[in-house]
Enzyme design. Sequence first.
Site: not given
Length: 316
Positions: A15, A20, A44, A130, A172-173
């Site tokens: 993303d 990334d 993101n 990722t 976050f992910n």
Amino acid sequence: MSNSSQKIPIIIDCDPGQDDALMLFLALNAPELDVRGVVACGGNVPLARTELNCRILVEMAGRLDVPVFAGCDGPMVEQLFTAEYLHGETGIDGIDFFEPTIKKRDQHGVDFIIETLRAADVDEITLVPTGPLTNIAMALRKAPDILPKIKQIVLMGGASFEGGNVTPSAEFNIYVDPHAADVVMRCGRPIVMFGLDVTHQVMTDPQLVADIRSLDNKVAHASAGMLDFFGQYDAAKYSAEGGPLHDPCTIAWLLEPSIFDLKPCHVAIETTSKLTRGHTAVDFWGVTENTPNVEWAFKANKQRFFALLIERLAQY
Ligand code: BDR
Ligand code: CA
């Protein structure tokens, strides 16, 4: 390695995201890897932007042969939560934009993952996510027959001793799509996981960015520009000189595993609590009787990680 059959076949799901982007640059000129495709997910920034960013970055890396797909535009259950506050409106602020000649493939990214795995041998394909794990989980849900074809899932996500970066509990992910992360954690295939405990050990600093900029090629310049932007917010947040190079840890491990120390741990995902949504319960000390489902990275050699990054960016 010259023989493509000796290369590690991987599918990247990401993303972008400046980190990334660095992950993609590290992967796309690595002679050790056979990048079968790049799939974008919402994360993101929204999918329309991450998918465009993937094409820009793949083209910058000179890999017009690598197909780019759009996957899911949002999590399995939750609303998409994005991070423009960190990555900028585009997700990869810091580069000079251009309209890529690479076109988005018509096939949905999840179907590309399924088709590639179905055509592969048992234990053949390494998945490298990722971003939020939506596409991977959806592929597993839609086509559970692909499971044995997955050699391993090498992912960036989670946090234990470091605490969260988006809430006190969550990285976050995993926060964005905890239900997808739960599906992946319970899938039964080998998982190697790079969470904040280790990515916070590889923080950029002005010297690293200057060294990258001095490499004098387009990819290195773009990387330096993105790291300048990316470092600002996190430097203030962590009272540091730069930001954590989260996502490149995945590819760095595939290229040079001894940079990292890993420990087999059981990892479970919090999906129901509002307060701790997306928390990764990492049983680092083995206090439960749960069988480890993850190789959890807990230590990184920063000097060797940076040396690898610079060595590979220099080759563009
Ligand atoms: C993760 O979230 C995103 O902001 C980064 O790209 C990375 O994948 C770190 O928590
Ligand atoms: Ca990411």
